[in-house]
Design a protein around this motif. Sequence first.
Motif, PDB file in Angstrom:
ATOM      1  N   UNK A 159      51.684  -3.904  58.764  1.00 50.03           N
ATOM      2  CA  UNK A 159      51.338  -2.792  59.645  1.00 50.03           C
ATOM      3  C   UNK A 159      49.843  -2.869  59.972  1.00 50.03           C
ATOM      4  N   UNK A 160      49.428  -2.300  61.085  1.00 48.98           N
ATOM      5  CA  UNK A 160      48.001  -2.314  61.410  1.00 48.98           C
ATOM      6  C   UNK A 160      47.213  -1.378  60.502  1.00 48.98           C
ATOM      7  N   UNK A 161      46.000  -1.752  60.172  1.00 50.69           N
ATOM      8  CA  UNK A 161      45.118  -0.903  59.377  1.00 50.69           C
ATOM      9  C   UNK A 161      44.749   0.346  60.171  1.00 50.69           C
ATOM     10  N   UNK A 162      44.435   1.413  59.479  1.00 55.54           N
ATOM     11  CA  UNK A 162      44.155   2.690  60.122  1.00 55.54           C
ATOM     12  C   UNK A 162      42.952   2.617  61.049  1.00 55.54           C
ATOM     13  N   UNK A 163      42.063   1.658  60.827  1.00 53.98           N
ATOM     14  CA  UNK A 163      40.859   1.527  61.653  1.00 53.98           C
ATOM     15  C   UNK A 163      41.125   0.885  63.012  1.00 53.98           C
ATOM     16  N   UNK A 164      42.310   0.334  63.220  1.00 50.29           N
ATOM     17  CA  UNK A 164      42.619  -0.370  64.459  1.00 50.29           C
ATOM     18  C   UNK A 164      43.095   0.584  65.545  1.00 50.29           C
ATOM     19  N   UNK A 165      43.036   0.113  66.780  1.00 44.84           N
ATOM     20  CA  UNK A 165      43.521   0.904  67.915  1.00 44.84           C
ATOM     21  C   UNK A 165      45.029   1.108  67.842  1.00 44.84           C
ATOM     22  N   UNK A 166      45.731   0.132  67.257  1.00 46.48           N
ATOM     23  CA  UNK A 166      47.190   0.184  67.220  1.00 46.48           C
ATOM     24  C   UNK A 166      47.734   1.191  66.211  1.00 46.48           C
ATOM     25  N   UNK A 198      53.185  -6.273  53.176  1.00 51.76           N
ATOM     26  CA  UNK A 198      52.396  -7.454  52.818  1.00 51.76           C
ATOM     27  C   UNK A 198      50.908  -7.202  53.027  1.00 51.76           C
ATOM     28  N   UNK A 199      50.566  -6.646  54.175  1.00 54.60           N
ATOM     29  CA  UNK A 199      49.154  -6.389  54.471  1.00 54.60           C
ATOM     30  C   UNK A 199      49.047  -5.347  55.566  1.00 54.60           C
ATOM     31  N   UNK A 200      47.895  -4.718  55.618  1.00 55.39           N
ATOM     32  CA  UNK A 200      47.528  -3.855  56.737  1.00 55.39           C
ATOM     33  C   UNK A 200      46.475  -4.626  57.516  1.00 55.39           C
ATOM     34  N   UNK A 201      46.903  -5.244  58.603  1.00 55.19           N
ATOM     35  CA  UNK A 201      46.070  -6.237  59.263  1.00 55.19           C
ATOM     36  C   UNK A 201      45.030  -5.595  60.181  1.00 55.19           C
ATOM     37  N   UNK A 202      43.903  -6.296  60.321  1.00 54.49           N
ATOM     38  CA  UNK A 202      42.802  -5.852  61.177  1.00 54.49           C
ATOM     39  C   UNK A 202      42.829  -6.530  62.543  1.00 54.49           C
ATOM     40  N   UNK A 203      43.317  -7.787  62.592  1.00 56.71           N
ATOM     41  CA  UNK A 203      43.292  -8.559  63.833  1.00 56.71           C
ATOM     42  C   UNK A 203      44.650  -9.222  64.054  1.00 56.71           C
ATOM     43  N   UNK A 204      45.025  -9.357  65.318  1.00 54.23           N
ATOM     44  CA  UNK A 204      46.319  -9.967  65.644  1.00 54.23           C
ATOM     45  C   UNK A 204      46.345 -11.438  65.249  1.00 54.23           C
ATOM     46  N   UNK A 205      45.186 -12.104  65.231  1.00 48.05           N
ATOM     47  CA  UNK A 205      45.148 -13.512  64.826  1.00 48.05           C
ATOM     48  C   UNK A 205      45.541 -13.654  63.356  1.00 48.05           C
ATOM     49  N   UNK A 206      45.120 -12.710  62.540  1.00 50.63           N
ATOM     50  CA  UNK A 206      45.496 -12.694  61.124  1.00 50.63           C
ATOM     51  C   UNK A 206      47.006 -12.542  60.976  1.00 50.63           C
ATOM     52  N   UNK A 207      47.581 -11.648  61.769  1.00 53.41           N
ATOM     53  CA  UNK A 207      49.020 -11.417  61.724  1.00 53.41           C
ATOM     54  C   UNK A 207      49.796 -12.645  62.188  1.00 53.41           C
ATOM     55  N   UNK A 208      49.324 -13.281  63.247  1.00 52.05           N
ATOM     56  CA  UNK A 208      50.021 -14.458  63.775  1.00 52.05           C
ATOM     57  C   UNK A 208      50.134 -15.551  62.716  1.00 52.05           C
ATOM     58  N   UNK A 209      49.078 -15.746  61.962  1.00 51.38           N
ATOM     59  CA  UNK A 209      49.103 -16.763  60.909  1.00 51.38           C
ATOM     60  C   UNK A 209      50.134 -16.424  59.837  1.00 51.38           C
ATOM     61  N   UNK A 210      50.195 -15.171  59.420  1.00 49.97           N
ATOM     62  CA  UNK A 210      51.154 -14.748  58.399  1.00 49.97           C
ATOM     63  C   UNK A 210      52.589 -14.905  58.887  1.00 49.97           C
ATOM     64  N   UNK A 318      44.279  10.685  74.321  1.00 45.88           N
ATOM     65  CA  UNK A 318      43.060  10.257  73.629  1.00 45.88           C
ATOM     66  C   UNK A 318      42.352  11.393  72.908  1.00 45.88           C
ATOM     67  N   UNK A 319      42.504  12.628  73.385  1.00 46.79           N
ATOM     68  CA  UNK A 319      41.877  13.769  72.709  1.00 46.79           C
ATOM     69  C   UNK A 319      42.473  13.981  71.327  1.00 46.79           C
ATOM     70  N   UNK A 320      43.769  13.710  71.193  1.00 48.70           N
ATOM     71  CA  UNK A 320      44.423  13.859  69.887  1.00 48.70           C
ATOM     72  C   UNK A 320      43.847  12.847  68.903  1.00 48.70           C
ATOM     73  N   UNK A 321      43.655  11.613  69.361  1.00 54.42           N
ATOM     74  CA  UNK A 321      43.086  10.583  68.491  1.00 54.42           C
ATOM     75  C   UNK A 321      41.689  10.991  68.028  1.00 54.42           C
ATOM     76  N   UNK A 322      40.868  11.463  68.952  1.00 47.49           N
ATOM     77  CA  UNK A 322      39.513  11.855  68.590  1.00 47.49           C
ATOM     78  C   UNK A 322      39.497  13.028  67.615  1.00 47.49           C
ATOM     79  N   UNK A 323      40.331  14.011  67.890  1.00 46.82           N
ATOM     80  CA  UNK A 323      40.309  15.236  67.090  1.00 46.82           C
ATOM     81  C   UNK A 323      40.901  15.048  65.701  1.00 46.82           C
ATOM     82  N   UNK A 324      41.823  14.105  65.558  1.00 47.97           N
ATOM     83  CA  UNK A 324      42.548  13.954  64.299  1.00 47.97           C
ATOM     84  C   UNK A 324      42.157  12.725  63.492  1.00 47.97           C
ATOM     85  N   UNK A 325      41.373  11.829  64.069  1.00 45.59           N
ATOM     86  CA  UNK A 325      41.126  10.528  63.446  1.00 45.59           C
ATOM     87  C   UNK A 325      40.525  10.645  62.042  1.00 45.59           C
TER      88      UNK A 325
END
Length: 338
Positions: A159-166, A198-210, A318-325
């Motif tokens: 899954x994507x890490x919480x810091x990512x846009x996804x 398995x991991x909370x990935x930061x970049x799609x390149x990391x995921x592609x390798x896995x 986008x307001x929800x993301x800003x207000x709740x992040x």
Amino acid sequence: MMRYLPVLTAALGLAAGAAQAAENTLTISVYSFAQDAFKEAVYDPFEEICGCELVVETGNSVERMAKIEAYAADPVVDMAVMSAHDALALARKELLAPIDTSKLSSFDQLYPAAQDPLGGNLGVGYTFYATSIVYRSDLVEVNSWADLLSDEVKGRVALPAISTTQAPLVLMMLGQALGQDDILQTIDTVGENADDIVTFYERSSQLAQLMQQEEVIAAPIGRFAWSRFRGTDLPFEWAEPAEGQTGGMNVMVMTRGNGNEDLALQFMDYWLSTEVQTRLAELGIDSPANAAVEVSAEAAENLTYGAELINSLTIMDPAVILDQREAWIDRWNKTVIQ
């Protein structure tokens, strides 16, 4: 004294030339990916048209936003591209100028969602991206976002890490599939299953390798990363979950009080044109926000393309993301990262 006059005249000429060049220079802040392709497809052709110079600054979103804020009183960046929620953060600090959309010749051709995504004409969308689940069709079947937590992918899902846009988008859709209205509740559910991820990935390149190493057989990704998987020999599929696909939009913005508004608008107009949006789409760089763009079937496979798909995307405000992040990150750190 006369022997110094030519030198002085030349010096004054150079100074005037430098001032003229500065007046005809546009500084843009953009994502760092595919810059060689952007230079050939967008920057160089525009410089020929405008007779100007583009100064291109790249970096991650935090760095680029910080620079715009630090130089708010005397902007050093004229125009920037970023995610809608990052742009809204700048808008709330009154760092963005309204865009005169009457000077954008392709404005009416943009999908409605891209025309005023921030409100107040403070931004205009230039590219969309869908987000869904990529999976190994020979090993598992994915029909729902809830399948990310199923026994079939247990120990082989990322899954994507919480810091990512996804991450917010995935949590929203996973919550819908699980019947959970609150993302905080969905984060708790992810935490309960953290040992099976398995991991909370930061970049799609990391995921592609896995995934190519078969350590991961299912994971959410943005459509812009799909070509990394589609081009391999392994049977990857793009899921169409019962709950639908999510996605997002990147926007163009103009800094407040930069003094270079006309040139910035000219560049935005060029980038949003059917010609340039088609060129970028055919190269697989950006999915078009211009609805008049038509691309080959082969190019469309790697894009978020067409009115039917774009109008069906569940896009988070986008307001929800800003207000709740901050609350999401805090809960994630407490329940997922232990």
